[in-house]
Design an enzyme around this catalytic site. Sequence first.
Site, PDB file in Angstrom:
ATOM      1  N   GLY A  14      35.103  33.622  38.536  1.00 31.22           N
ATOM      2  CA  GLY A  14      33.751  33.921  38.081  1.00 31.22           C
ATOM      3  C   GLY A  14      33.737  34.734  36.809  1.00 31.22           C
ATOM      4  N   SER A  15      34.523  34.303  35.816  1.00 37.73           N
ATOM      5  CA  SER A  15      34.745  35.154  34.642  1.00 37.73           C
ATOM      6  C   SER A  15      34.100  34.637  33.361  1.00 37.73           C
ATOM      7  CB  SER A  15      36.251  35.340  34.415  1.00 37.73           C
ATOM      8  OG  SER A  15      36.946  34.113  34.499  1.00 37.73           O
ATOM      9  N   THR A  16      33.095  33.782  33.482  1.00 38.00           N
ATOM     10  CA  THR A  16      32.443  33.277  32.275  1.00 38.00           C
ATOM     11  C   THR A  16      31.314  34.187  31.786  1.00 38.00           C
ATOM     12  OG1 THR A  16      30.942  31.898  33.590  1.00 38.00           O
ATOM     13  CG2 THR A  16      32.998  30.882  32.827  1.00 38.00           C
ATOM     14  N   GLY A  18      29.071  38.292  32.700  1.00 34.97           N
ATOM     15  CA  GLY A  18      28.892  39.480  33.531  1.00 34.97           C
ATOM     16  C   GLY A  18      30.146  40.315  33.720  1.00 34.97           C
ATOM     17  N   GLY A  20      32.751  39.756  35.528  1.00 35.61           N
ATOM     18  CA  GLY A  20      33.981  38.977  35.447  1.00 35.61           C
ATOM     19  C   GLY A  20      34.471  38.825  34.020  1.00 35.61           C
ATOM     20  N   SER A 141      30.786  45.732  46.337  1.00 38.08           N
ATOM     21  CA  SER A 141      29.541  46.313  45.842  1.00 38.08           C
ATOM     22  C   SER A 141      29.170  47.510  46.699  1.00 38.08           C
ATOM     23  CB  SER A 141      28.416  45.276  45.904  1.00 38.08           C
ATOM     24  OG  SER A 141      27.148  45.866  45.680  1.00 38.08           O
ATOM     25  N   TYR A 154      23.580  39.135  51.058  1.00 34.08           N
ATOM     26  CA  TYR A 154      24.526  39.580  50.021  1.00 34.08           C
ATOM     27  C   TYR A 154      25.347  40.768  50.522  1.00 34.08           C
ATOM     28  CZ  TYR A 154      26.074  41.874  45.691  1.00 34.08           C
ATOM     29  OH  TYR A 154      26.818  42.486  44.721  1.00 34.08           O
TER      30      TYR A 154
END
Length: 265
Positions: A14-16, A18, A20, A141, A154
């Site tokens: 998930g590094s594209t 934010g 990440g 989180s 979540y």
Amino acid sequence: MKLDLSSRVAVVSGSTSGIGLGIAKGLATAGATVVIVGRKAEGVDSAIATLAAELPGAKLRGVVADLSTREGVDTLIAAEPTADVLVNNLGIFNDKDFFTVPDDEWMHFYNVNVLSGVRLSRHYAQTMMAQGWGRIIFVSSESGVAIPGDMINYGVTKSANLAVSHGLAKRLAGTGVTVNAILPGPTWTEGLKEMLADAAAQSGRTPREQADEFVRTSRPSSIIQRAADVDEVANLAVYLASPLSSATTGAALRVDGGVVDTLAM
């Protein structure tokens, strides 16, 4: 203190964008070869282009894979069979009332937020053990500790991240592989901006002002009284990925701005 990862390969899910993307940037700055992973080719290409422009000479690779599925994880593993550092950052969130969230949405959150990290850790930890060194980081989180009433699904998945991280650290005892979780609080990302878009439009505040107001009203225990910046979260992850963190494992480390009002964790 020099965080040198120049001989290491880091996979960041998930590094594209934010947090990440921020972690990927921090790892690349420390010299790691960073594997950017996202569901869409344009997102992966854009992230690599952004980092390459900011960090000339950075060692970057990209893989397009939907890590919410077993098939997507297999795609990533086929492209990148080994890694020295694994950051399980992939995650989704929303603010929905408990009574409006159907079973399939619960399962989707679990597949994205929990099983992606379980599957990746199950694979990469084995090669880390074989070489006697490795770092696995779960991005949990503060909502996994203090579950918000309007984001229960979540929060439950983020609690699961903490459980997996702590248990896996015990399983890997004495191997040279550390496993830790970080607990960001509200962080200024495109995701938070989108979540608060309607509120910003109604209040007349800028998106960033609305994010800080969200922290003050929805997370009033925050000590910094604002949303964190991505780099503030990424810095902790980069330290945990480095050789300097060798005595830190099985930990849940907060970078939540003091939202969780407790002496421990």
